[in-house]
Every structure is written in structure tokens, then in C-alpha cells.
Design an enzyme around this catalytic site. Sequence first.
Site, PDB file in Angstrom:
ATOM      1  N   HIS A 156      -8.494   0.723  13.320  1.00  0.00           N
ATOM      2  CA  HIS A 156      -8.153   1.834  12.431  1.00  0.00           C
ATOM      3  C   HIS A 156      -9.360   2.690  12.041  1.00  0.00           C
ATOM      4  O   HIS A 156      -9.191   3.857  11.723  1.00  0.00           O
ATOM      5  CB  HIS A 156      -7.473   1.310  11.168  1.00  0.00           C
ATOM      6  CG  HIS A 156      -6.051   0.885  11.386  1.00  0.00           C
ATOM      7  ND1 HIS A 156      -5.702  -0.096  12.299  1.00  0.00           N
ATOM      8  CD2 HIS A 156      -4.880   1.318  10.835  1.00  0.00           C
ATOM      9  CE1 HIS A 156      -4.384  -0.260  12.278  1.00  0.00           C
ATOM     10  NE2 HIS A 156      -3.862   0.585  11.415  1.00  0.00           N
ATOM     11  N   LYS A 175       0.855  -1.191   0.000  1.00  0.00           N
ATOM     12  CA  LYS A 175       0.000   0.000   0.000  1.00  0.00           C
ATOM     13  C   LYS A 175       0.890   1.240   0.000  1.00  0.00           C
ATOM     14  O   LYS A 175       1.790   1.369   0.830  1.00  0.00           O
ATOM     15  CB  LYS A 175      -0.886   0.039   1.244  1.00  0.00           C
ATOM     16  CG  LYS A 175      -2.092  -0.862   1.203  1.00  0.00           C
ATOM     17  CD  LYS A 175      -2.947  -0.579   2.440  1.00  0.00           C
ATOM     18  CE  LYS A 175      -4.146  -1.456   2.524  1.00  0.00           C
ATOM     19  NZ  LYS A 175      -4.955  -1.158   3.733  1.00  0.00           N
ATOM     20  N   HIS A 198      -8.199   6.069  12.975  1.00  0.00           N
ATOM     21  CA  HIS A 198      -7.862   7.046  11.934  1.00  0.00           C
ATOM     22  C   HIS A 198      -8.641   8.342  12.124  1.00  0.00           C
ATOM     23  O   HIS A 198      -8.122   9.431  11.869  1.00  0.00           O
ATOM     24  CB  HIS A 198      -8.151   6.470  10.552  1.00  0.00           C
ATOM     25  CG  HIS A 198      -6.970   5.767   9.939  1.00  0.00           C
ATOM     26  ND1 HIS A 198      -7.064   4.951   8.844  1.00  0.00           N
ATOM     27  CD2 HIS A 198      -5.655   5.757  10.289  1.00  0.00           C
ATOM     28  CE1 HIS A 198      -5.864   4.477   8.528  1.00  0.00           C
ATOM     29  NE2 HIS A 198      -4.999   4.947   9.403  1.00  0.00           N
ATOM     30  N   ARG A 255      -8.090  -8.872   4.084  1.00  0.00           N
ATOM     31  CA  ARG A 255      -7.078  -7.880   4.459  1.00  0.00           C
ATOM     32  C   ARG A 255      -7.674  -6.748   5.294  1.00  0.00           C
ATOM     33  O   ARG A 255      -6.941  -6.016   5.953  1.00  0.00           O
ATOM     34  CB  ARG A 255      -6.394  -7.330   3.205  1.00  0.00           C
ATOM     35  CG  ARG A 255      -5.168  -6.500   3.544  1.00  0.00           C
ATOM     36  CD  ARG A 255      -4.316  -6.183   2.340  1.00  0.00           C
ATOM     37  NE  ARG A 255      -3.235  -5.292   2.676  1.00  0.00           N
ATOM     38  CZ  ARG A 255      -2.304  -4.849   1.822  1.00  0.00           C
ATOM     39  NH1 ARG A 255      -2.328  -5.270   0.566  1.00  0.00           N
ATOM     40  NH2 ARG A 255      -1.355  -4.029   2.211  1.00  0.00           N
ATOM     41  N   GLU A 286      -7.231  -6.053  -0.793  1.00  0.00           N
ATOM     42  CA  GLU A 286      -8.135  -5.690   0.304  1.00  0.00           C
ATOM     43  C   GLU A 286      -9.597  -5.846  -0.099  1.00  0.00           C
ATOM     44  O   GLU A 286     -10.418  -4.965   0.100  1.00  0.00           O
ATOM     45  CB  GLU A 286      -7.875  -4.250   0.784  1.00  0.00           C
ATOM     46  CG  GLU A 286      -8.335  -4.005   2.196  1.00  0.00           C
ATOM     47  CD  GLU A 286      -7.811  -2.711   2.799  1.00  0.00           C
ATOM     48  OE1 GLU A 286      -8.274  -2.346   3.877  1.00  0.00           O
ATOM     49  OE2 GLU A 286      -6.931  -2.075   2.193  1.00  0.00           O
ATOM     50  N   GLU A 319       0.677  -1.840  16.574  1.00  0.00           N
ATOM     51  CA  GLU A 319       0.375  -2.679  15.417  1.00  0.00           C
ATOM     52  C   GLU A 319       0.706  -4.144  15.685  1.00  0.00           C
ATOM     53  O   GLU A 319       0.010  -5.039  15.206  1.00  0.00           O
ATOM     54  CB  GLU A 319       1.130  -2.168  14.187  1.00  0.00           C
ATOM     55  CG  GLU A 319       0.700  -0.794  13.692  1.00  0.00           C
ATOM     56  CD  GLU A 319      -0.665  -0.808  13.016  1.00  0.00           C
ATOM     57  OE1 GLU A 319      -1.192  -1.910  12.732  1.00  0.00           O
ATOM     58  OE2 GLU A 319      -1.213   0.284  12.769  1.00  0.00           O
TER      59      GLU A 319
END
Length: 1616
Positions: free
Chosen positions: A270, A147, A274, A263, A259, A189
Amino acid sequence: MAAVDVRKVSILHKESIHCGFHLIPYIVKTVLETLPSSTYVLVTDTNVGNLHLSGFQAEFDKASTNARFITYVVPPGETSKSREGKAEIEDFLLLNKCTRDTVILALGGGVIGDLVGFVAATFMRGVRFVQIPTTLLAMVDSSVGGKTAIDTPHGKNLIGAFWQPEYIFIDAAFLETLPAREFSNGMAEVIKTAAIWNESEFGALESRAAEIFAAIQTPSVNFAGRVEATRSPAQQLLLSVIAGSIGVKAHIVTIDEREAGLRNLVNFGHTIGHAIEAVLTPAMLHGECVAVGMVLEAEVARQLGVLSQVAVGRLTRALKAYNLPVSLSDPRIASLPAASSLSVSKLLDIMKIDKKNSGPHKKIVILSRIGATYEPRATVVADKVIAKTLSEAVKVVPGIPSKSPIRMATPGSKSISNRALLLAALGTGTCRLKNLLHSDDTQVMMNALVELQGAKFEWEDGGETLVVSGGAGALSVPREGKEIYLGNAGTAARFLTTVCTLVRSKTAGERTVITGNARMKQRPIGPLVDALRANGSSIEYLEGQGCLPLSIAPAGLKGERIQLAASVSSQYVSSILLCAPYAAEPVTLELTGGQVISQPYIDMTIAMMRAFGVAVVRETDAATGRALDVYRIPKGAYRSPAEYNIESDASSATYPLAIAAITGTTCTITNIGSASLQGDARFAKEVLEPMGCKVIQTETETTVTGPPVGQLKALGLVDMEPMTDAFLTASVLAAVATQPPLPERTLHDGSKPNTTRIIGIANQRVKECNRIKAMIDELAKFGVETSELDDGLEVYGKPISELKQGVSVHCYDDHRVAMAFSVLGSVIKDTILEEKRCVEKTWPNWWDDLENKIGLEVDGVELPSIHGVASASRPTEEASPASVVLIGMRGSGKTFVGELAANTLGWQFVDADAVFEQKHQIGVREFVQKNDWPAFREAETEILQELLAQYPTGHVISLGGGIVETPAAREFLKAYTKKGPVVHVVREIDEVISYLGEETARPAYGEPIIDVFKRRGPWFAECSSYEFVNYTGVLSSSTVPAEDDSKAAPTLLSVRDEVSRFFNHITGQRPNLAPNLAKGKRSYFLCLTYPDITPALPHVQEMTAGVDAIELRVDLLRSPKGFDKPGPYIPPVSYVSEQIAALRHKTTLPLIFTVRTVSQGGQFPDHAEKEAFELFLAAVRLGVEYIDVEISWSEKNIQDLISRKGHSKILASWHDWSGNMRWDGQAVESKYRLAHSIGDLVKIVGKANELEDNFALHHFVLRTQATPDAKPIIALNMGVEGQMSRILNSTFSPVTHPLLPSKAAPGQLSFAQIQTALHLLGQLPAKRFYLFGNPIAHSMSPTLHNTAFEALGLPHQYELLETTAVGEEIKAAITSPDFGGASVTIPFKRDIMPLLDALSADAEAIGAVNTVIPQQREDGSLLLYGENTDWRGITQSIKRSLPQSVLKPETALVIGAGGTSRAAIYALWKLGVQTIYLFNRTRSSAESLVAAFPEAKIKLVDELGAWPNNGPAPTVIISTVPASATTQDRFATDALYLPTSLFAAPTGGVVVDMAYKPAETPLLALATNVGKGWRTVMGVEVLLEQGYHQFHLWTGRHCPKKVVSERVWKAYSLSA
């Protein structure tokens, strides 16, 4: 090349991930041999380049190749990951003639990897690249999977591509230079990956945090670890953790590269994380935000009934173990200015733009257990579910529990869990604890025992069983500098105080420090410390006496005889009992001080000690056999049983049982019955059964069935000493218990039959809060009456239908309060429980269980702010009802200021002297003469304690001047500053001396007043969080003029206004902030450039016309002593305070406090940082609204200021005078991001070299304002070329004025100049304003408004529109595109109303509109809004003219009953006048007015001067009849006679005659001639005041009063 061992991980069927240590030579060799190219480009940032670039350069130089090796270095940080940053790299590649065979190496963290990967994906339609991550986060996450992306103003990673690297080289040696915070960032993570995929890996992360941290804290020597033979165990562990995490992600990517489903799983945490990151970046790191996101998303799963609380608890503990935040209330987040923007609505809005979403549906990865997910993809979750988790508050939807009959277990007992943890940790062997409570309190206890190295903890059965490996009493001092933080965990604090005396140390001087949050620092621990000190332990208080934090020496517990006062808390007793076996000698514990509190908890401790092998003997009286409060504990060690099952929590069980009782349903609680160790298990039989419930209790179960709804019996008398924590549950049930109590419970003292009297609970005053007071205060909100007793309270039941709905319950951060009121919420509609997370202390999933197991719907509620109470000790955005405490010298004006403050806040005023005299039935002077000063000081301190406990909210408390003489009182005051404002009232010392020379009520000092003043000064400063300057002698003056702005001296009105501004601001009730900072509006501030502002005070009103705030350039101030000193200068804090105080009495506009350094264009020394921050903190203390802080100051000092700023706002600024700063460059992005992370507002100033620089600036502003986390920004270019930027800037544009001695900066314009320029640029179109009415030819309104427009440079025009009716002409005017607003006068004030879309509440109440305001709806359409400013003109005229002797008018008279009388009555009611006399010749008209204002207390008067029931004479008189209708002639028959008795009030007052002509009406003439102390207000003065307000409503600008009033008075005099 030296030998190297690498561990390879396969991804997409290729072993392209190589892991090892010290890999730089290996990386270069592998790249050159397997990726042949003509050019290798290494891109890194300056931070990483300084550490590692030379190593790569050296290896390439050594290689035998003809290929070029070139490098490009970018600025560090997220701002480089942008369109501009990508373009700069691409331009570099093109400039260096790179071609499609180029190989790009990305050396750095996630920003470099994402950015360079996207460049590689698009340059020449795709070139090869290699990831060389240098941070743990990049190693385990962003570098793996292909990514790549850049950020945009709309969000992170929204533009990018999937582009797989040829290699990913994981060199774990890079982590040795990584800051600890960055390592924790990456561990988020790692934990995430284990949580979704591998439970055993997660278990290892849980238990090995210390070892993993140690692995990066020990630098390797001589490339140790490059080959396996030289790898240390720590290195092996670290590489295993990293490779294991990478392996999971690589496996997932191989299955689902793009994804499509699986995935998604690596995005656990997130979705919410995020959104949080979008608001908090760059102050909070990605992993830190994801850590909070993981916990919140786990709570979403728990709410859905998919995940257990055990799993949520394990996840939370694991993240905490790696120093990661787990909630939005974490101090690292809460202290950030941007945290105020973390609203539920904003986070949900940001979540809309998430790549996982399916259209409008949000998707979240839902855990089903540790190591597994609910679905093999992200799951669609409704906004309502997410909002409930994010919300800080909840409400229970009333109804019948759908799960009835309910059968459930409550979480493990907190009391038993904490004791079991400690016993197993101190014991020998391994113990498996079952049903342990997973909560904040038990987590705190576990963390503390780990810090003390007293035990090891591991989880089994998916976290259902805790395996404790005991340390046999061996404890060590925590590592250097590490404090044991206990939050608000009272049990842990009490137990660990004694535990820490058992610690041993071989190093001299080591001590253990235990501390807690603000509330914990107020909770008592003195009796326990006293007992331990008396036994030989060395314990010191580090802050307040009798409270945490404590410093404890590791000297062991002596033992033998210990005496302990146990009348406050049984936890003191249990603390010593639990540790006593490890004392040097056997312990005999004797309890003293009267009745022991909560004996059942002591019995519980003894029973549990017996289960762990230590038998405690309680002595008995040989003669009577009565048990004594003496315990003998043998010396020994605990022997842990193999397994110990923890009972469910009996206190928690009271809530579901009470819900059954109040809703008439059935609930069974398992694992709690008659055989329970806990006293609260008796609640069902001893409280619920007497209230009319059917109760069945076995040894292990309790079942309750409630009576029909509304049929609960009052309890009469109930002693709850054996179950004190359950009294809150009993109290909320008692609130709705209306049936008479059982005969044996009936009170025979004349009490009402609905009375429940709860006794035996005095200790509840010193729990998480004063619970008795909390219940009284919160029940009062529902309309429930209570009475406080010495050891309890009485509750008087009311029918459910009579309780108030929509109540917002403040929970005091107390789990018991929240859960108790949730019971009441099950039957009372819209009951909001604030601070929902406080239940995490004992029942973290209570709100979920309430819905999923009990069957009551629970909704999330978003409150105005996410932060705690307001005080100067912490940043805050919400109002706090915490009482204000006033301190200061006697004679400083505390009473006067305090009464004004209480009046303006709508609170109660309390004078400590009056309370003292009431309590002791003797005056202060007499008490001192009789008992001397020490006795008085002691009694005074007791009063202080009582007042703070009795009046915690909604009061202004004035203390005696000498309160700070007592150390204990000072400690109480300092502790209180953490909760509410303590204000030091300051007055000039000569005025204090003058006042005290005349005062007789208090005893003489016996020493010079100036000596007292000097001694107390530092104490006042130490004990206060704010300072109010009572400026220049107003208090001693009895002849203060009403208002005269031409003088420098303050007026009485200015004193009232400043008290209102100051106290509303510091409490947050109405912060004095600039409303025009709102999006879509323009705001301005005037820069004051005087060295001494005193000479300018008469002109302040004129200079500030139109602006929204005033900037005080503190760096330009010069005290008299420093006036002639050239060069940079530091003005004294005292001088700055005086200047601010003087300015405050001339304007209520917000102040901007600016200390501009020399390098930033000012006069303050560049290196005087300490002095600058002393000035900033002084500004906070003075209640300054905005503080300009240069971002070049040190982060530590800035963060400290932010933590103390209260309701002040930080304006983070940067000035670049060089002319080299490009508005489209990386440097300004970096400065903006830093300023954004610090400030509530951002200010960036550059220098324009050409016109185009202004367009670049404008584009920069548009881009920054398009982001979801945008903050108001001031962006300017200096110099003549930059003047356009000053015109276009919309936020706080700095302006000058012709009366100022100099401009604050080159290119500065006046307010009027900017308005003219905006008009010419088409940004300020001309509007037409009207006066509607008939006749209006002689109106003063056109003179008023056109003068104001002209003075401010506004292009508008005000004109008359005289018509016979409200017809087509008026309709056409108000719907025209250029309509700006209208005044409405007689006879159209009611006729205009049908044409309007909305009315203000004021206009509706008065029933008339005098102002029409066009407003724009969100869709762009026009809304016509009707307002009434007549009443405001009356109100302001009264406030401006009230004599000092009338603090607040209690009685007023209105003459007349026409339309203006409605505005007059409304104005008086809004002023808080208790009684309004109304006189009108036609009584029926007056009666109609009385009916129109039912909330006002209006009494009709039949004869002027004769007041109903011989009531007090009015202190305010308003006449609304024509002047010709009044006379002073007693015998006149055609006019109303005005008797002199109108002005009989001894205090004087104010009389307002609404008639415009003549200038002196009969009423005003009479007042002037006979009214002693009366002040007069003419009708034209009211016209002016209402016109000023009208102008502000139309334009958003303050009217230029001076020039307007001069013109109006001139026109008026010519027409008179």
C-alpha cells in the site's frame, strides 16, 4: 424467514462478521432483533441500489416493526468520498430528524463503507452502523477493522476515524453481479493477506485461480448456497477464500486495533500502491495499484537482501493469474495519459503523506518469505532504496567489487528451463524441477501451457521446486477468444508454434492464436512455419508475413519427413525435435539452407530428450562417418524423471566473470563447468583466458581471476558460433582490451593489434533486437570504434581512461545488452543503463546481486519519462531517436522535405534511390529498362529492409514512390510504424503531374499518373503513421518571395518552419507545445470560427498576437460543397487537412483540434461518433498538438485514440449549457474525475446564472489544483455573467478577436480585454522597461515595445534611460519592484554583466548582454538574468531571406571584428555553417575573435573576394561595420572597397548589413545591382527580429509583429 447457514468470524472478541450466501432476509432480521432503533438508514450508490435496494426494502416492509426505514443514494465512485459527500449525507439525516439511536447500514463497496462509517462516527457524536460490503475488495479489506475516512485533495483517507461496525455481513452472492475486473481488484487484497501471513493459503491461491474465477461466473439458482446443503463446491471454495482472508485481518485487528504496529502488516503493497493510485485514480482501481505496489515492495525487500527472487516470482505469478497488473509498464497503465506523471520524485513526494510514516522516514512492509514478514510491523526504508526500485534506469558505481573473491551461482538456464518445462508438461507422471529460472520467459511458457491445459504446476520448498504433473501430450484450444500472449519471449514463441499443432479439438473452426509484443511481431518465424505447413499443418499469419501473431489449427502433427531451413535460429530445430515424438508418424528431420546456427543448443535439446526417455538418432555419412544434419525421432511419449536439476545459466555467468576480468578480481561460478550442456560454458576458457585471465574450470565450477585493470588482451580472431549469446560480453571487454592478442590469435591482414574480430554470430541480428547493430551503436557512445562484418563485428580497444563518461545506454529491451554494458559500467563513471527491467527475462535480480553478491554499488536513475519509443501507434511522452521514413508519390517533394527535416533534427538524410544506384552501380531508369519492373520492385524491397536495419535511429529515409506496390514492403512499413514514424508526404496531384512531366531520371509509369495516384493512395495511408502536406507548389517555384504575410500563399520561410515544427513534434525532439501551460503562468488560445479559413490567412498573425495556441473549430468548417447546407454538418477529412495545411504556413503556434457536438454547443452531429474519431485520428496523423475530446464519447473509442496519439495531447472536455451544474456539487466532481482520467488537460464549461457562480468555479479550480495529480484545467462559465471566469481562468483561456466573424461562445473576450481587466483587478501590475545605453535618443526600441504593449492591452511602459556609465541610476532601476526588463545597447553590453545574477549560455558565449530579464526564484527573491537576442535577430533574418536554392548555408562571410561581429559569428555557428570567413582591417582583432569561438571553423580573409585555398564563395554575408566605412569605389582610400566578386556564389544568398542608416548601404546597393539571386536584409529588420524575441522573453507573449513593424518602419522613414 428461510433457513440460513452462516460462517461467523470473531473480531475484537465478538462474532460480528457473518459470511454466507443470499443473506438479505437474515441481515434485516438480525439487525431488527439485535439493534433496536427508531430509524434505520440504508446508504448505497446508484449502481448497487439498482441491484439490491429493492430486496432490502421488501424485507423491511415485511417486518413487523414501527421503525422507519429510509434510504439515501449517492453517485458511484471515489468522488463521493469527500467532505462534500459526507456533508450531504449528514444534511439528509438532519433533514429527516434522525437521532442518536439511528442505525446506519452501509450497502456497497469500499467508498460507501468508508464514507458512511465516518458519517456514523461523527453524527450525533457517534451512532451504530452496519457494514454490508458488495465487492470482494470491501469484503476482505475495507469493511473489516473499523477504519473509516474520506479523501481530500492532498491524498486518500487522510481524514477519518476508527469506528467499529456492529456487524459485517459478507453475502458472497453479491459477487455474482460483480464485474470480473472488480473481482480481480478484490483478489489483490486476498493475495496480500496470504502473502504476509499464510503460505499454504497462498499456495492454494496460486494453484486454484481458474476454480476461484469459476465460482463467481456461475450464478446460483433458487438461492442455492443459502444453506450448506445447497452449496456447490465452487461456492464452498469461494466462501473459504473470503472467510480465510477476513480471519487473518480480524486476528490482526484484534491484537492491534489502532494500528500501533502489527496492523501495519495489512498495508503490504500500500505504501507504493497508494502513491500510484493517487496519480492514476479513477482509471486504475485500488487493488490494481496495490498489486503493482506489492511487487515493487517485494523488490525492495529483495534489494535489501531479505527476500528471494523465488518469492518475488511467486507473488508476481499469483497476481498475474488473477488478471492483475504487476508493473507500471503494463499496457493498462502505460496507455493512460496520467501514467506520464508516474515519476520517481512524484511518487516519493506522495509517499511522504502516509499514515505509517515516522516523521520524514517512510515505512514499508517488508516480506522475508511468502507467508511471513521481516518485522511484525512496517520497516523504515531509505528513499534511495525505494527510488532505485522505482527507477526505470540504473548506473553501476565504478570500483573494485567488495565481495571479491566472489562465489555465487547464477539463475537457472533459460534455455534448459524452457525445455524442461515443455518436456515435463508433455511427459507422463510427475517431475520436480529444481533451480528453475524464475523470469518473464519461463512465466510466459508456464502460462501458455496452462492455457493449453497441457499440465498442472504446483510449488514446493517455498517456491524452490516446481512440481509438474504432465498431461502426456493432451492439449486443448484455449477458451474462446483467449489469445496466448508471449511478450518478447522468442524461445517460447518458437517452441509453442509447433506445440500448438499438437492441440486437438472436437469443435469445428477452433484455432489457437499466439501473439506477442511489438518487437516479437518483428522477429522471424517464417522458416519454422514453412516447414510445418509443408508437413500439413494449417498456420496463418494474422499480421505481417513471417512473424507473429499466428493462428494455428488443432489438427495434430503429421510427422514423417520434415525439411527445415535452420540457418536463422536453432530454436526452430529444437521446436520440432521436442514435439516430434507426438506426431502421427515417426519424424525424420532434415536441416537445409547451409550452416546450422548454434549446434550446441540442438545438442542440448537432444540430451534433454534422452533424459526424458526419447532417444534421437543423428544420421552419419556411411563413407566418412561425418555427422549429417538429419535426425530421426521415434514416436512415443516422454517419461518424466522424478526430479530434474536445471543447470545455472551459462550466458548469465559471463557477466560476473567478465566483471572479475575487467576489474582484476576473482569470481567463482558454481553449477557451471566443463560438463555443462551449454555452449556458453566455454566462454571462460575460450574468451577470458586468451584475454589474459587466469581460468580454473572443473566439471561443475568455473573460476576467473582478471589481470590488473587496463591489461586485458585483444582477442584477435574469435569464432563465437558455439556461444553466440556471449558475444555481447566479449564485445564490452574488447572495448577496453588494448594489449596485443596471443600469437595464435593474431590477425595477419594488417589489422591493428587492439583488434578483436568476432565471427559466427549472424543470428544475433534477429534476437530481441539486432544485437550486432546495438553493440556498434552503443559502444560508439563511449568513443569505441567498431566495424560490422557479414557474420560479426570488429571492436578496436581503447584505454579505459579515454572512454567517454556519462553515457546513457539504450538497452533495446534486451536483457543481454543491459547486463553486458553493466560490465563496462563497472569501470566507466556515470554509465546509465536504460530499461533496467529488461533483465527480468533471465536474471530478474541482477541489479540486486550486483550489489549484494558482487559488491558494486548500483544507483537508481530517473529518466525524463517512463514510456517507450514515440510513434503514432502508442501514447508517449519522450523523444525517440527512431529514424523517420518518408513515403509518397514521386514528385511529392520527399527529397526536399527530407533534407530540410534532417537538417532541423540534426540527423542524416538517406535517399533510397541513391543507395539503390550505389549498390547496383546502375541508374534506376536503366535498371528497369534492363530487368523490368518486378525485378526492380524486389530489389527495392531489399533496399528497404537493409535501410531499416542499418539506420534504425537518427536518420530521415526517403523511399521511392512505388515502394508500396509490393506487399512485402507494405508489411515492413506497417511493422515499422510500431517503432518509428512513417510519414506520407502529400502534394497536390496537379503539381505532381506537372513535375513528372519534366522529370527524366526515373522510368516512365506506362500508365496515366492519376491512375497510379488513385491506386497507391490507400496504400500510402495504410503504411504511414503521419501525413505531411507539402502545401501549394513551393517546390517548383524559383522566385518565392522572402516573406509576405499579407498573402495567403506559403513562403519559403513558412515551409522551413513547418518542416521544423512537424518533424520535431512527431519525433518528440521538440514537441510544439505551449510553454505557458506551466504552473503560475497564463495561457490563451484564439478560437477560429471561419467556415473556410483561407480568406483569413493574411490576418492570422495579427489575430493571434499574444495567444499561445489556435483552436480550429472543425465543426464550424464548411467545404465548398457543404457551404449552403443548414444544420449539423460533417466536414470531409480531406477538406480539414487542407485547412490545417494552409493554417500551418501562417503560424507555428500549436493547434487545438475541436469537434464540438450540437449538444455541447457546436455544429457536429451528436451521433456521428465514427466520423468524429476519423477526424481525430486524422489530426494525430497531421501532427496536431492538442485534440479536444468530449468525455461523452464512448470509452472504447477514446482509449483507442489515446493509444494512437503519439505526442499529441488530449484535452478532455465537458460543456453543460443547462445552467444547472453546481461547481460545488457531486456531478461536476464526477465529470472532472472522468476528464482527468482521459486527458492531459481538462476542460469543464458551465453557465453562470449569477456572479457568485464564478466564485464557486474559482474555489473548485483551487481545490483540484491542490491535488498531487493535478492537471492543467480550463474551467469557465458561459454567458455575460460568466465573463469574470474567463478573466480569472489561467489555463488556455479561449479568446476572440475583432477581425473574427463571430465569437465561438457567448461572453468571450479578446486577449487585450482580458489583460486590461487583469490589470484593473490587481492581477497584472504595470511594469517599467528600459533601454540602457548612450547615445539612444533616436532608438526605435521605445516605438517597438510600447506599440506591442498597447496592442496587447498590457499596462507596461518602455522608456529610455541614457547615462554615461552603468552606475547608481541603472542599479536603482533594475532592483525596483516594478522593474519589468531592459534592453542594453552600446556601450554597456559588457558593463552590465557584473550586476546580473546569471547569464544564458548564449550571452556567455558571445560575451555580451543586450537583454535583462527579472525572474523570481522559488523562495520569492529576485534573480536578474542576462540574455543576448542580437544573434537570434540575425539568425531569423537569414532564415527568413534564404533563397530556396540554399537549403543550408555552408559558407559565410563576416565583415568587421567588433562586438556585433561576435553575435554574427555565433549566429552562423548555431545555423550550422561549416566555414565562416572573417575579414577585418586590423588582423589582431580578427584573431581574437577566432580564439573566442574555438568550435566554429573560422578562416581569416586578407582580401574581400579572394577566399582561402580557393574555397567556395559565401552564401551569407554579414557586415558589422558602419555604412560610411564601405564603398564601391575601388580607388577610395578612406573606406573598405566592396568588390562584385562578393556575390559570386551561383546559388545566390542573403546579405545582412547591421548598419541602421542609410536605408540602402553601399553593400546592399551592390547586392541589389549585381547579386543574382541575392536577397538583402537591412539593419532595422534585424532590430525588429531581435526585439520580437526580447518582447517574448519579458512577457511570455508573441509580439504583434504586423502593427509593430508598421509603426517602426513609419518612424524609421521619418527619421531617415
